[in-house]
Motif scaffolding. Structure first.
Motif, PDB file in Angstrom:
ATOM      1  N   GLY A 137       0.791  -1.226   0.000  1.00  0.00           N
ATOM      2  CA  GLY A 137       0.000   0.000   0.000  1.00  0.00           C
ATOM      3  C   GLY A 137       0.819   1.268   0.000  1.00  0.00           C
ATOM      4  O   GLY A 137       0.307   2.338   0.318  1.00  0.00           O
ATOM      5  N   CYS A 199      -4.427  -1.819  -2.862  1.00  0.00           N
ATOM      6  CA  CYS A 199      -4.229  -1.531  -1.439  1.00  0.00           C
ATOM      7  C   CYS A 199      -3.723  -0.102  -1.248  1.00  0.00           C
ATOM      8  O   CYS A 199      -2.523   0.148  -1.273  1.00  0.00           O
ATOM      9  N   TRP A 200      -4.654   0.822  -1.084  1.00  0.00           N
ATOM     10  CA  TRP A 200      -4.279   2.222  -0.836  1.00  0.00           C
ATOM     11  C   TRP A 200      -4.141   2.428   0.660  1.00  0.00           C
ATOM     12  O   TRP A 200      -5.048   2.134   1.416  1.00  0.00           O
ATOM     13  N   LYS A 201      -3.009   2.955   1.092  1.00  0.00           N
ATOM     14  CA  LYS A 201      -2.817   3.280   2.514  1.00  0.00           C
ATOM     15  C   LYS A 201      -2.180   4.650   2.618  1.00  0.00           C
ATOM     16  O   LYS A 201      -1.087   4.861   2.118  1.00  0.00           O
TER      17      LYS A 201
END
Length: 202
Positions: A137, A199-201
């Motif tokens: 991410g 998966c964006w974080k």
């Protein structure tokens, strides 16, 4: 308002104490009047609670107000505005182009975008993988670079511009982290299908 009221109260107390001290001094036989500052500062009376400031704080901290609506740029005259189609009128829904041959430039990934106007569909996009996160991410560059797989238009440098082109019809500010949802992969039959979540974080 509270501060001016406190000032008026203090001024009135000072005048009263001064008057009482002078009067006591004139009547006193020992010439030792009660000091004014003892009455005013060493034995302070509690002031009424200032509720005005609290009300102002509550007004400033009101976070329940709805966000301002996003005003999307209207499509140029003559452009297609159908959900699931780009402005050039090409179908970009995954169900429609899953078996078609799609040109993917080197360094790009096919990803699926979700539009609130057609939540049951995934819209196919080609995005420069440098602007996508790794498996943890992280390490996604800020900004955007993408191509339309429908009409083949290349070089979109802003996600806002790209979201307009693919007719996402958003009511909130376009953000790649919010609308680019899935990696697209080929199944055993060679058809494009929904893969893992992006998966964006942070």
């Amino acid at each position: 308002m509270g501060n001016s009221y406190a000032g008026q109260l203090k001024s009135a107390r000072f005048e009263e104490a001064l008057h009482n001290s002078i009067e006591a001094s004139l009547r006193s036989s020992n010439g030792d009047p009660q000091p004014i500052f003892t009455q005013l500062y060493l034995e302070p009376e509690p002031y009424p609670a200032n509720t005005t400031g609290k009300a102002e704080e509550d007004d400033d901290s009101d976070s329940s107000s709805p966000p301002l609506p996003y005003l999307q740029t209207p499509a140029p005259e003559g452009c297609c505005t159908l959900d699931g189609f780009c402005q050039a009128g090409k179908d970009i829904r995954l169900v429609s182009i899953a078996t078609e041959s799609i040109e993917v430039p080197a360094g790009f990934e096919l990803v699926g975008a979700k539009s609130p106007s057609v939540p049951e569909h995934i819209l196919v996009c080609a995005v420069d993988r440098r602007f996508l996160p790794d498996e943890n991410g992280k390490n996604a560059l800020l900004g955007f670079s993408g191509n339309c797989v429908g009409c083949g238009e290349k070089g979109f440098r802003y996600f806002t511009e790209f979201s307009n082109h693919i007719n996402l019809k958003l009511s909130t500010q376009p953000k790649k982290q919010k609308h680019l949802k899935y990696y697209l992969v080929k199944n055993s039959q060679g058809a494009l299908c929904k893969g893992p979540l992006i998966c964006w974080k942070g």
